[in-house]
Design a protein around this motif. Sequence first.
Motif, PDB file in Angstrom:
ATOM      1  N   SER A   1     -29.145 -52.215  68.156  1.00  0.00           N
ATOM      2  CA  SER A   1     -29.869 -51.567  69.253  1.00  0.00           C
ATOM      3  C   SER A   1     -29.700 -50.051  69.250  1.00  0.00           C
ATOM      4  O   SER A   1     -30.437 -49.329  69.926  1.00  0.00           O
ATOM      5  N   ASN A   2     -28.750 -49.567  68.488  1.00  0.00           N
ATOM      6  CA  ASN A   2     -28.511 -48.126  68.376  1.00  0.00           C
ATOM      7  C   ASN A   2     -29.508 -47.526  67.379  1.00  0.00           C
ATOM      8  O   ASN A   2     -29.492 -47.888  66.209  1.00  0.00           O
ATOM      9  N   PRO A   3     -30.380 -46.613  67.809  1.00  0.00           N
ATOM     10  CA  PRO A   3     -31.379 -46.025  66.902  1.00  0.00           C
ATOM     11  C   PRO A   3     -30.772 -45.358  65.675  1.00  0.00           C
ATOM     12  O   PRO A   3     -31.405 -45.300  64.616  1.00  0.00           O
ATOM     13  N   ASP A   4     -29.545 -44.877  65.799  1.00  0.00           N
ATOM     14  CA  ASP A   4     -28.888 -44.221  64.659  1.00  0.00           C
ATOM     15  C   ASP A   4     -28.587 -45.192  63.527  1.00  0.00           C
ATOM     16  O   ASP A   4     -28.338 -44.772  62.389  1.00  0.00           O
ATOM     17  N   ASN A   5     -28.590 -46.500  63.842  1.00  0.00           N
ATOM     18  CA  ASN A   5     -28.255 -47.505  62.829  1.00  0.00           C
ATOM     19  C   ASN A   5     -29.492 -48.176  62.227  1.00  0.00           C
ATOM     20  O   ASN A   5     -29.379 -49.160  61.504  1.00  0.00           O
ATOM     21  N   LYS A   6     -30.666 -47.636  62.529  1.00  0.00           N
ATOM     22  CA  LYS A   6     -31.908 -48.282  62.131  1.00  0.00           C
ATOM     23  C   LYS A   6     -32.009 -48.508  60.618  1.00  0.00           C
ATOM     24  O   LYS A   6     -32.487 -49.542  60.160  1.00  0.00           O
ATOM     25  N   SER A   7     -31.543 -47.548  59.830  1.00  0.00           N
ATOM     26  CA  SER A   7     -31.692 -47.643  58.373  1.00  0.00           C
ATOM     27  C   SER A   7     -30.403 -48.071  57.657  1.00  0.00           C
ATOM     28  O   SER A   7     -30.327 -48.017  56.433  1.00  0.00           O
ATOM     29  N   VAL A   8     -29.386 -48.489  58.429  1.00  0.00           N
ATOM     30  CA  VAL A   8     -28.119 -48.902  57.825  1.00  0.00           C
ATOM     31  C   VAL A   8     -28.276 -50.279  57.185  1.00  0.00           C
ATOM     32  O   VAL A   8     -28.737 -51.221  57.837  1.00  0.00           O
ATOM     33  N   ARG A   9     -27.915 -50.414  55.919  1.00  0.00           N
ATOM     34  CA  ARG A   9     -28.017 -51.695  55.225  1.00  0.00           C
ATOM     35  C   ARG A   9     -26.957 -52.656  55.735  1.00  0.00           C
ATOM     36  O   ARG A   9     -25.901 -52.238  56.219  1.00  0.00           O
ATOM     37  N   ILE A  10     -27.235 -53.952  55.580  1.00  0.00           N
ATOM     38  CA  ILE A  10     -26.349 -54.971  56.136  1.00  0.00           C
ATOM     39  C   ILE A  10     -24.940 -54.871  55.547  1.00  0.00           C
ATOM     40  O   ILE A  10     -23.947 -55.086  56.245  1.00  0.00           O
ATOM     41  N   ARG A  11     -24.835 -54.526  54.273  1.00  0.00           N
ATOM     42  CA  ARG A  11     -23.511 -54.396  53.652  1.00  0.00           C
ATOM     43  C   ARG A  11     -22.710 -53.284  54.314  1.00  0.00           C
ATOM     44  O   ARG A  11     -21.522 -53.436  54.603  1.00  0.00           O
ATOM     45  N   ASP A  12     -23.376 -52.149  54.562  1.00  0.00           N
ATOM     46  CA  ASP A  12     -22.699 -51.014  55.196  1.00  0.00           C
ATOM     47  C   ASP A  12     -22.392 -51.310  56.660  1.00  0.00           C
ATOM     48  O   ASP A  12     -21.353 -50.892  57.180  1.00  0.00           O
ATOM     49  N   ALA A  13     -23.298 -52.037  57.303  1.00  0.00           N
ATOM     50  CA  ALA A  13     -23.054 -52.430  58.699  1.00  0.00           C
ATOM     51  C   ALA A  13     -21.828 -53.332  58.796  1.00  0.00           C
ATOM     52  O   ALA A  13     -21.018 -53.194  59.714  1.00  0.00           O
ATOM     53  N   ALA A  14     -21.701 -54.248  57.851  1.00  0.00           N
ATOM     54  CA  ALA A  14     -20.544 -55.144  57.842  1.00  0.00           C
ATOM     55  C   ALA A  14     -19.246 -54.354  57.731  1.00  0.00           C
ATOM     56  O   ALA A  14     -18.256 -54.649  58.423  1.00  0.00           O
ATOM     57  N   ASN A  15     -19.245 -53.331  56.886  1.00  0.00           N
ATOM     58  CA  ASN A  15     -18.044 -52.494  56.749  1.00  0.00           C
ATOM     59  C   ASN A  15     -17.711 -51.775  58.061  1.00  0.00           C
ATOM     60  O   ASN A  15     -16.557 -51.679  58.446  1.00  0.00           O
ATOM     61  N   LYS A  16     -18.758 -51.292  58.741  1.00  0.00           N
ATOM     62  CA  LYS A  16     -18.546 -50.582  59.998  1.00  0.00           C
ATOM     63  C   LYS A  16     -18.016 -51.519  61.086  1.00  0.00           C
ATOM     64  O   LYS A  16     -17.235 -51.116  61.953  1.00  0.00           O
TER      65      LYS A  16
END
Length: 317
Positions: A21-36
């Motif tokens: 829901s955070n617009p800043d994360n719109k283009s973050v790939r799932i692999r990178d999101a998992a790390n975060k």
Amino acid sequence: MNKNKINKLNKLKIDWDKFNSNPDNKSVRIRDAANKLNVTEAELLSTKINKSVYYLKISDYNNFFNKLLKVDKIMLLIRSNFVVHEKIIDTKSVIFDKNKIIDKENKYPILNFDLKSFQHVFFEKKIHQNKNLLSFQFFDYEGNSIIKTYLKGKDEKLFNKIANEYCVDYNYELQDVSKAKHFKFECEFIKNDNLKLIEKIKRFDQFMLRDILESASKGKFPIQLHALGNYANQYHFGKVKNIMDFGPWINVIDKKFNIHAMEKNISQIFIIKNQFNGNEQYAVEFYDQLDNFVLYAEAIAGYENEFNKVIKKGLSK
């Protein structure tokens, strides 16, 4: 059913929804999101089960891959933290042999992986650019990605049929991840037994990959590019054409081959100097900031002079 596992999954769903829901994360790939989010990619996929994702159980992977290679065209993808390697293949041009997908014509490997490492498998069906995007995704015991295969042809019915054969009820397997010890997986290269190692030169040159790609594209000569992933290696033997920059990534965007490398994270390289029949031959090993061996480049037989010229230019800097 274990309430702790259910609660763990539900909490992750909330965290994942909040992240998206955070617009800043719109283009973050799932692999990178998992790390975060301090989870694995497979754990994030498990939050979509019964929506766009299905959990599979495969007892015979040899049988599975033989079925998969009856689909007309697929893309094979492996990645490490800083390198993504994608090959689109017409399945009639390849064979599957135990743990390898091999080009029929020249006998070069396209993909090499360790079947013992597969623990969690998903089928995902989502809309991408107004089209169905279907994939099988393979993960290790901890939920880290090994390989992904995407439908790139017209056999959507067959791709779905294969998925339906292996779909099972999800029993929260990713909420009880086994921290199995990783075992060693050796990268297999095409080796000339007559090569004699002369020297191995360590350099800190993050632009060597760019030099190789741009020179090969401009000179229209083929090269080898081998990517090393998690329990899997993938290979390209051929030309590279369209070299592009997107943010911190240098990319090859060709019809049947893509590679994406985060150039700034190439921390060091080793230039391998060999000798064959009195002639010099070079190869290059690329390492990331964690000293992981992530990429390998070498000439293709008959084009050693063109490749050598690029490497010698780099050595003279």
